[in-house]
Design a protein around this motif. Structure first.
Motif, PDB file in Angstrom:
ATOM      1  N   GLY A 286      -2.557 -81.099-124.272  1.00 46.97           N
ATOM      2  CA  GLY A 286      -3.736 -81.367-125.081  1.00 46.97           C
ATOM      3  C   GLY A 286      -4.234 -80.117-125.762  1.00 46.97           C
ATOM      4  N   THR A 287      -5.390 -80.236-126.378  1.00 48.58           N
ATOM      5  CA  THR A 287      -5.947 -79.145-127.167  1.00 48.58           C
ATOM      6  C   THR A 287      -7.314 -78.742-126.644  1.00 48.58           C
ATOM      7  OG1 THR A 287      -7.119 -80.581-128.739  1.00 48.58           O
ATOM      8  CG2 THR A 287      -4.803 -80.115-129.199  1.00 48.58           C
ATOM      9  N   THR A 288      -7.626 -77.447-126.744  1.00 45.37           N
ATOM     10  CA  THR A 288      -8.975 -76.981-126.422  1.00 45.37           C
ATOM     11  C   THR A 288      -9.997 -77.655-127.324  1.00 45.37           C
ATOM     12  OG1 THR A 288      -8.077 -74.846-125.732  1.00 45.37           O
ATOM     13  CG2 THR A 288     -10.429 -74.916-126.254  1.00 45.37           C
ATOM     14  N   GLU A 289      -9.579 -77.992-128.539  1.00 46.13           N
ATOM     15  CA  GLU A 289     -10.484 -78.629-129.505  1.00 46.13           C
ATOM     16  C   GLU A 289     -10.851 -80.066-129.122  1.00 46.13           C
ATOM     17  OE1 GLU A 289      -8.181 -75.437-131.679  1.00 46.13           O
ATOM     18  OE2 GLU A 289      -7.788 -76.930-130.123  1.00 46.13           O
ATOM     19  N   GLY A 290     -10.141 -80.645-128.164  1.00 49.23           N
ATOM     20  CA  GLY A 290     -10.446 -82.003-127.724  1.00 49.23           C
ATOM     21  C   GLY A 290     -10.080 -83.071-128.727  1.00 49.23           C
ATOM     22  N   THR A 291      -9.120 -82.777-129.620  1.00 45.74           N
ATOM     23  CA  THR A 291      -8.761 -83.750-130.652  1.00 45.74           C
ATOM     24  C   THR A 291      -7.744 -84.771-130.171  1.00 45.74           C
ATOM     25  OG1 THR A 291      -7.110 -82.167-131.441  1.00 45.74           O
ATOM     26  CG2 THR A 291      -9.246 -82.178-132.565  1.00 45.74           C
ATOM     27  N   GLY A 292      -7.044 -84.485-129.069  1.00 48.52           N
ATOM     28  CA  GLY A 292      -6.055 -85.426-128.565  1.00 48.52           C
ATOM     29  C   GLY A 292      -5.318 -84.856-127.379  1.00 48.52           C
ATOM     30  N   SER A 293      -4.731 -85.737-126.573  1.00 46.72           N
ATOM     31  CA  SER A 293      -4.001 -85.284-125.398  1.00 46.72           C
ATOM     32  C   SER A 293      -3.096 -86.392-124.893  1.00 46.72           C
ATOM     33  CB  SER A 293      -4.959 -84.847-124.289  1.00 46.72           C
ATOM     34  OG  SER A 293      -5.797 -85.917-123.896  1.00 46.72           O
ATOM     35  N   THR A 346     -15.307 -83.563-132.182  1.00 49.44           N
ATOM     36  CA  THR A 346     -15.174 -82.999-130.849  1.00 49.44           C
ATOM     37  C   THR A 346     -15.456 -81.496-130.769  1.00 49.44           C
ATOM     38  OG1 THR A 346     -12.792 -82.649-131.175  1.00 49.44           O
ATOM     39  CG2 THR A 346     -13.487 -84.754-130.190  1.00 49.44           C
ATOM     40  N   TYR A 347     -15.498 -80.805-131.905  1.00 56.37           N
ATOM     41  CA  TYR A 347     -15.679 -79.352-131.882  1.00 56.37           C
ATOM     42  C   TYR A 347     -15.945 -78.853-133.295  1.00 56.37           C
ATOM     43  CZ  TYR A 347     -11.450 -78.378-134.462  1.00 56.37           C
ATOM     44  OH  TYR A 347     -10.529 -78.289-135.475  1.00 56.37           O
TER      45      TYR A 347
END
Length: 500
Positions: A286-293, A346-347
């Protein structure tokens, strides 16, 4: 147990009421209860408030793992402020670049230089402040993590979520009341996110401080740890303890070992599955940005060897080609995510811009999906080096090398490394008649870069490292070195694979 969000400013007190004797932290076999941590962070919050911290302010935290780190982060939430987490030993130029972006109200740790507003607290000064509860406050952003940008310039990823959490909601299969081992540095997003989320649901955190493979296994058994996240480098170090040591540990309490943050060699993952059982070994991407995982169990991985799983609920995923068209099943393209709540929800970045096509955003990886939507990673879209779960951008290392007067040009590439996943390899073209030696150049670069970004080896060459357009030929340079190493390593790789 609560079934609605609680402000992070009040969440320690919530768990102290629910289970007064439960430990929030175990550090060096000393237990700190939720009530004690709540009281200590109340005192520290009042000290910060006396130095001007208010709701919505950034507070930069540059502390090693330990009780002071946890106290500080919770005290920031108690004031409705935003913790900006950085490495305690970050090189001065990097730290200064981040502070230029964040402009924190306060800096906690050793500052990079004068003019930074530093938290001042003499020994015993905290005892002068009340430990009583503060008024509830909700930060507009619960965290602001740091990372390198695509050019190697630092960026700050400000999470869009306010500082609220439902204590009954476990994160990534965590369960309320778990005992969780933290083997990782808390300035990295993965351990910070996973460990604090565990505390939000009432977990006891066994804090290692610094990773040691044998001690990790001993702590899991001694404290009956139920959940742990690791990076493949840690898995490799544990596996290197050898069968005689590993046979002493069955880790019966451990329900889930979740690895993330870097690619895991299939042989290493299979070895862990053979040791612990497929139902206990999981992988997250996933991403620190919270865009997908995505997430995958060991059971599913054995059926789809090499996959990192299906996209999780709350997100959508596409694989797009260079023209932005969706790739068919099995074709490698660039991975794009979209959160259900919409692009940009998300960010937001400080110091960078997102790479988007319409409502879809790219984390920078290449991959493909099978007919059931399981994702398989192929490579990075750019030249990012992931070593031990940490991101290293070649351009940043090259800039540090080329600041030396004896360096005409440089190219930095990642080469395979069994322990770290990848190691930083620098190829340097020196100026005529003024070439530094390797030790001198490494010492020079060490003053400009955080330790984990330093080259493991510096190779000197008289050949130009840039093409006619002035671009570094990193891909060709890396491929040439892989080909040079392939023949002597082939036999060793075959022996190693057959022994797993």
């Amino acid at each position: 147990m609560s079934t609605h969000p609680v402000p992070l400013s009040a969440i320690l007190a919530h768990h102290a009421r629910q289970a007064p004797s439960r430990a929030a932290l175990v550090l060096e076999d000393i237990a700190v209860s939720y009530g004690e941590l709540d009281a200590r962070s109340n005192r520290r919050a009042r000290l910060m408030a006396a130095q001007g911290v208010r709701r919505g302010d950034f507070v930069t935290v540059a502390l090693p793992n330990g009780l002071e780190f946890y106290e500080t982060v919770f005290s920031i939430w108690k004031l409705g402020a935003i913790p900006n987490i950085v490495a305690a030993r970050m090189a001065r130029p990097e730290m200064e670049a981040i502070l230029d972006l964040v402009r924190p109200r306060l800096f906690v740790g050793t500052p990079p230089g004068p003019g930074v507003p530093v938290l001042s607290a003499e020994a015993g000064e905290l005892d002068r402040y009340s430990a009583a509860a503060l008024p509830e406050a909700v930060s507009p952003h619960w965290k602001a993590m740091t990372s390198g940008g695509s050019t190697g310039r630092p960026k700050v990823i400000v999470d869009a979520a306010p500082a609220m959490r439902d204590p009954a909601e476990g994160f990534l299969c965590q369960q309320p009341g778990d005992t969780i081992l933290n083997p990782g540095p808390l300035y990295h997003n993965a351990p910070f996110h996973c460990i604090t989320m565990g505390m939000f649901s009432g977990a006891t955190i066994v804090e290692m401080g610094r990773f040691d493979p044998l001690r990790a296994l001993e702590l899991i058994e001694r404290h009956e740890v139920t959940w742990v996240t690791m990076v493949p480098t840690m898995m490799q170090r544990i596996w290197r303890l050898g069968p005689e040591v590993l046979s002493r540990f069955t880790l019966p309490s451990l329900r889930m070992m979740l690895h993330m943050a870097a690619p895991c060699a299939p042989w290493l993952k299979e070895a862990w599955i053979d040791w612990l059982g497929a139902e206990r070994v999981w992988e997250y991407y996933g991403t620190t940005e919270g865009t997908g995982s995505t997430i995958i169990s060991g059971v599913d991985w054995l059926a789809r060897r090499g996959s990192v799983g299906q996209v999780r609920d709350g997100y959508a995923m596409k694989i797009l080609d260079a023209e932005g068209h969706e790739c068919p099943v099995g074709q490698v393209g660039e991975i794009f995510f979209r959160p259900d709540c919409g692009v940009g929800s998300t960010y937001h970045y400080l110091g960078s811009t997102a790479r988007r096509i319409g409502e879809w955003e790219a984390p920078g990886d290449l991959g493909s999906v099978d007919e059931d939507g399981y994702l398989y990673l192929s490579d990075r879209r750019n030249d990012l080096i992931i070593s031990g779960g940490a991101n290293i951008y070649p351009q940043e290392v090259e800039a540090a090398l080329e600041a030396h007067p004896g360096v005409k040009g440089s190219a930095v590439i990642g080469l395979p490394d069994e322990e770290w996943g990848a190691r930083v390899h620098a190829i340097v073209q020196p100026v005529e008649g003024g070439a530094p030696d390797e030790a001198e150049l490494l010492a020079f670069v060490a003053d400009r870069l955080t330790r984990y970004k330093l080259p493991k080896r510096i190779e000197f060459t008289s050949e130009p490292l840039r093409d006619e357009a002035g671009k570094v030929r990193r891909a060709a340079l890396r491929q040439a070195r892989l080909e040079e190493a392939a023949e002597p390593e082939t036999a060793d790789v075959s022996r190693r694979a057959s022994s797993v």
